[in-house]
Design a protein around this motif. Structure first.
Motif, PDB file in Angstrom:
ATOM      1  N   VAL A 127      71.916  61.436  63.012  1.00 49.90           N
ATOM      2  CA  VAL A 127      73.215  61.581  63.686  1.00 49.90           C
ATOM      3  C   VAL A 127      73.334  62.952  64.342  1.00 49.90           C
ATOM      4  O   VAL A 127      73.949  63.094  65.406  1.00 49.90           O
ATOM      5  CB  VAL A 127      74.386  61.326  62.722  1.00 49.90           C
ATOM      6  CG1 VAL A 127      74.388  59.885  62.248  1.00 49.90           C
ATOM      7  CG2 VAL A 127      74.383  62.290  61.549  1.00 49.90           C
ATOM      8  N   ARG A 128      72.755  63.973  63.724  1.00 51.31           N
ATOM      9  CA  ARG A 128      72.811  65.310  64.333  1.00 51.31           C
ATOM     10  C   ARG A 128      71.986  65.371  65.614  1.00 51.31           C
ATOM     11  O   ARG A 128      72.394  66.004  66.597  1.00 51.31           O
ATOM     12  CB  ARG A 128      72.320  66.358  63.336  1.00 51.31           C
ATOM     13  CG  ARG A 128      73.341  66.693  62.254  1.00 51.31           C
ATOM     14  CD  ARG A 128      72.740  67.569  61.187  1.00 51.31           C
ATOM     15  NE  ARG A 128      73.778  68.103  60.282  1.00 51.31           N
ATOM     16  CZ  ARG A 128      73.546  68.503  59.042  1.00 51.31           C
ATOM     17  NH1 ARG A 128      72.314  68.412  58.538  1.00 51.31           N
ATOM     18  NH2 ARG A 128      74.525  68.987  58.299  1.00 51.31           N
ATOM     19  N   ASN A 129      70.826  64.725  65.612  1.00 49.70           N
ATOM     20  CA  ASN A 129      70.004  64.703  66.824  1.00 49.70           C
ATOM     21  C   ASN A 129      70.750  64.032  67.977  1.00 49.70           C
ATOM     22  O   ASN A 129      70.722  64.508  69.118  1.00 49.70           O
ATOM     23  CB  ASN A 129      68.695  63.961  66.566  1.00 49.70           C
ATOM     24  CG  ASN A 129      67.739  64.733  65.682  1.00 49.70           C
ATOM     25  OD1 ASN A 129      67.903  65.930  65.474  1.00 49.70           O
ATOM     26  ND2 ASN A 129      66.734  64.046  65.153  1.00 49.70           N
ATOM     27  N   TYR A 150      82.614  61.455  71.251  1.00 49.70           N
ATOM     28  CA  TYR A 150      81.681  60.495  70.675  1.00 49.70           C
ATOM     29  C   TYR A 150      81.944  60.337  69.180  1.00 49.70           C
ATOM     30  O   TYR A 150      82.525  61.200  68.517  1.00 49.70           O
ATOM     31  CB  TYR A 150      80.227  60.914  70.900  1.00 49.70           C
ATOM     32  CG  TYR A 150      79.865  62.275  70.337  1.00 49.70           C
ATOM     33  CD1 TYR A 150      79.645  62.469  68.982  1.00 49.70           C
ATOM     34  CD2 TYR A 150      79.741  63.384  71.179  1.00 49.70           C
ATOM     35  CE1 TYR A 150      79.319  63.703  68.470  1.00 49.70           C
ATOM     36  CE2 TYR A 150      79.421  64.633  70.681  1.00 49.70           C
ATOM     37  CZ  TYR A 150      79.208  64.790  69.321  1.00 49.70           C
ATOM     38  OH  TYR A 150      78.906  66.029  68.806  1.00 49.70           O
ATOM     39  N   ARG A 151      81.519  59.182  68.685  1.00 49.18           N
ATOM     40  CA  ARG A 151      81.398  58.935  67.244  1.00 49.18           C
ATOM     41  C   ARG A 151      80.041  58.284  67.026  1.00 49.18           C
ATOM     42  O   ARG A 151      79.736  57.259  67.657  1.00 49.18           O
ATOM     43  CB  ARG A 151      82.502  58.034  66.718  1.00 49.18           C
ATOM     44  CG  ARG A 151      82.391  57.786  65.193  1.00 49.18           C
ATOM     45  CD  ARG A 151      83.341  56.706  64.679  1.00 49.18           C
ATOM     46  NE  ARG A 151      84.728  57.128  64.820  1.00 49.18           N
ATOM     47  CZ  ARG A 151      85.616  56.513  65.588  1.00 49.18           C
ATOM     48  NH1 ARG A 151      85.253  55.460  66.319  1.00 49.18           N
ATOM     49  NH2 ARG A 151      86.863  56.940  65.649  1.00 49.18           N
ATOM     50  N   VAL A 152      79.236  58.873  66.164  1.00 46.89           N
ATOM     51  CA  VAL A 152      77.886  58.368  65.912  1.00 46.89           C
ATOM     52  C   VAL A 152      77.758  58.051  64.435  1.00 46.89           C
ATOM     53  O   VAL A 152      77.948  58.921  63.572  1.00 46.89           O
ATOM     54  CB  VAL A 152      76.816  59.400  66.329  1.00 46.89           C
ATOM     55  CG1 VAL A 152      75.415  58.842  66.048  1.00 46.89           C
ATOM     56  CG2 VAL A 152      76.961  59.770  67.795  1.00 46.89           C
ATOM     57  N   GLU A 153      77.444  56.800  64.125  1.00 46.70           N
ATOM     58  CA  GLU A 153      77.205  56.357  62.755  1.00 46.70           C
ATOM     59  C   GLU A 153      75.767  55.875  62.644  1.00 46.70           C
ATOM     60  O   GLU A 153      75.258  55.203  63.549  1.00 46.70           O
ATOM     61  CB  GLU A 153      78.131  55.216  62.372  1.00 46.70           C
ATOM     62  CG  GLU A 153      79.607  55.538  62.417  1.00 46.70           C
ATOM     63  CD  GLU A 153      80.453  54.322  62.102  1.00 46.70           C
ATOM     64  OE1 GLU A 153      80.575  53.974  60.907  1.00 46.70           O
ATOM     65  OE2 GLU A 153      80.969  53.713  63.061  1.00 46.70           O
ATOM     66  N   ALA A 154      75.130  56.219  61.546  1.00 52.70           N
ATOM     67  CA  ALA A 154      73.774  55.743  61.292  1.00 52.70           C
ATOM     68  C   ALA A 154      73.709  55.152  59.897  1.00 52.70           C
ATOM     69  O   ALA A 154      74.269  55.707  58.942  1.00 52.70           O
ATOM     70  CB  ALA A 154      72.762  56.873  61.428  1.00 52.70           C
ATOM     71  N   VAL A 163      79.050  61.376  62.392  1.00 52.56           N
ATOM     72  CA  VAL A 163      79.519  62.606  63.019  1.00 52.56           C
ATOM     73  C   VAL A 163      80.386  62.221  64.208  1.00 52.56           C
ATOM     74  O   VAL A 163      80.072  61.278  64.941  1.00 52.56           O
ATOM     75  CB  VAL A 163      78.347  63.519  63.446  1.00 52.56           C
ATOM     76  CG1 VAL A 163      77.465  62.852  64.498  1.00 52.56           C
ATOM     77  CG2 VAL A 163      78.867  64.860  63.961  1.00 52.56           C
ATOM     78  N   GLU A 164      81.495  62.935  64.381  1.00 57.61           N
ATOM     79  CA  GLU A 164      82.417  62.641  65.470  1.00 57.61           C
ATOM     80  C   GLU A 164      82.809  63.932  66.167  1.00 57.61           C
ATOM     81  O   GLU A 164      83.064  64.951  65.511  1.00 57.61           O
ATOM     82  CB  GLU A 164      83.669  61.934  64.940  1.00 57.61           C
ATOM     83  CG  GLU A 164      84.681  61.597  66.022  1.00 57.61           C
ATOM     84  CD  GLU A 164      85.852  60.768  65.507  1.00 57.61           C
ATOM     85  OE1 GLU A 164      86.778  60.498  66.288  1.00 57.61           O
ATOM     86  OE2 GLU A 164      85.833  60.393  64.311  1.00 57.61           O
ATOM     87  N   LYS A 165      82.858  63.878  67.463  1.00 54.78           N
ATOM     88  CA  LYS A 165      83.342  65.025  68.243  1.00 54.78           C
ATOM     89  C   LYS A 165      84.837  64.863  68.451  1.00 54.78           C
ATOM     90  O   LYS A 165      85.296  63.867  69.008  1.00 54.78           O
ATOM     91  CB  LYS A 165      82.642  65.094  69.591  1.00 54.78           C
ATOM     92  CG  LYS A 165      83.123  66.273  70.439  1.00 54.78           C
ATOM     93  CD  LYS A 165      82.346  66.397  71.739  1.00 54.78           C
ATOM     94  CE  LYS A 165      82.818  67.608  72.523  1.00 54.78           C
ATOM     95  NZ  LYS A 165      82.042  67.806  73.773  1.00 54.78           N
ATOM     96  N   HIS A 166      85.582  65.858  67.997  1.00 56.22           N
ATOM     97  CA  HIS A 166      87.026  65.851  68.166  1.00 56.22           C
ATOM     98  C   HIS A 166      87.396  66.731  69.365  1.00 56.22           C
ATOM     99  O   HIS A 166      86.617  67.588  69.790  1.00 56.22           O
ATOM    100  CB  HIS A 166      87.724  66.351  66.907  1.00 56.22           C
ATOM    101  CG  HIS A 166      87.408  65.529  65.698  1.00 56.22           C
ATOM    102  ND1 HIS A 166      88.025  64.340  65.422  1.00 56.22           N
ATOM    103  CD2 HIS A 166      86.505  65.725  64.697  1.00 56.22           C
ATOM    104  CE1 HIS A 166      87.545  63.828  64.318  1.00 56.22           C
ATOM    105  NE2 HIS A 166      86.615  64.636  63.852  1.00 56.22           N
ATOM    106  N   SER A 167      88.569  66.501  69.907  1.00 59.65           N
ATOM    107  CA  SER A 167      88.998  67.288  71.062  1.00 59.65           C
ATOM    108  C   SER A 167      89.050  68.760  70.702  1.00 59.65           C
ATOM    109  O   SER A 167      89.562  69.159  69.658  1.00 59.65           O
ATOM    110  CB  SER A 167      90.372  66.824  71.530  1.00 59.65           C
ATOM    111  OG  SER A 167      91.333  66.963  70.501  1.00 59.65           O
ATOM    112  N   GLY A 168      88.439  69.582  71.559  1.00 58.36           N
ATOM    113  CA  GLY A 168      88.470  71.020  71.360  1.00 58.36           C
ATOM    114  C   GLY A 168      87.332  71.579  70.540  1.00 58.36           C
ATOM    115  O   GLY A 168      87.222  72.795  70.404  1.00 58.36           O
TER     116      GLY A 168
END
Length: 271
Positions: free
Chosen positions: A226-228, A242-246, A261-266
């Protein structure tokens, strides 16, 4: 009694008042199957069949919604739905159902021709893709999701074993919002390049040797995976969220390994 007279007596139960004062966030129809056409990077377009959900909000004072109207809206856009028409459909749902919020969800198989890494033998690989279009008033939102199978090889197993290392099939569910449209193929490539190896439908013996050795040379934990993917999405100029689940289907344990891992605003996707 004449048929015309019977029709005049039909009661519109859905429009009756409801006194419980509870707003419903989403109501509508699910499980509709409908032909669609999506953009294909290699062949311009690809025809497939989607499972469709059409949903709206329902104010607290209405007893129910009009289910037939959802299907009418979908059918009004033709026998074959194009992705570029998604927002016109959700806006039509808002108008036809007198709703503030409308959602259109389409899930469909998407096929790619993939060449085996050593022999170049060609085969089709299918991926599950989901498009979610929504409108809240005049504001719109679009999320693309792909479920991508990969191979992962355990770094710990490689480090402690004299011979070989255990590997497993993993599934990455990657969802993105983007400023500009991103190819389905591009999202698939980002995920596959983050794993130990892609998966293929057709492998001859030289290909199997290549894939096995490539995975051995590129071990990843589910956390690495998920980090990659996140690193690659962070560096993409068009990806806004994005939201990435493995999920790795462990080959030597009776459970799966999971990470998200999810990218939140900011933020930059790291916390």
């Amino acid at each position: 009694m004449k048929n015309q007279d019977r029709g005049m007596l039909l009661v519109d139960c859905q429009s009756q008042q409801d006194h419980r004062r509870i707003r419903i966030d989403r109501v509508g129809v699910k499980g509709l199957r409908h032909p669609i056409e999506v953009r294909d990077r290699s062949f311009a377009t690809q025809s497939t069949v989607a499972t469709v959900s059409l949903l709206v909000d329902l104010p607290h004072h209405f007893k129910g919604t009009h289910m037939s109207r959802f299907v009418e809206v979908l059918n009004a856009h033709g026998r074959l739905i194009h992705v570029r028409n998604l927002f016109s459909i959700v806006h039509a749902l808002q108008k036809r159902l007198d709703a503030e919020v409308a959602h259109l969800i389409m899930e469909f198989p998407y096929f790619l021709e993939k060449k085996a890494p050593a022999t170049g033998a060609e085969g089709l690989v299918d991926y599950q893709v989901r498009f979610e279009a929504a409108a809240c008033g005049a504001e719109t939102d679009f999320v693309m999701t792909a479920i991508i199978p990969v191979t992962t090889l355990c770094p710990c197993s490689k480090a402690i074993s004299d011979r070989g290392a255990h590997n497993q099939r993993g599934y990455v569910t990657a969802s993105i919002r983007s400023g500009e449209p991103i190819w389905i193929e591009e999202l698939i490539e980002i995920v596959e390049s983050s794993a130990s190896s892609p998966v293929y439908s057709l492998l001859k013996r030289p290909d199997e040797k290549f894939v096995t050795e490539h995975a051995y040379d590129h071990p990843v934990f589910v956390e690495d995976l998920v980090r990659n993917v996140a690193v690659r999405l962070n560096s993409h100029c068009d990806v806004l969220w994005y939201r990435v689940e493995a999920e790795n289907m462990e080959s030597i344990h009776n459970h799966a390994a999971y990470a998200l891992v999810e990218k939140h605003s900011g933020d930059n996707g790291g916390g």
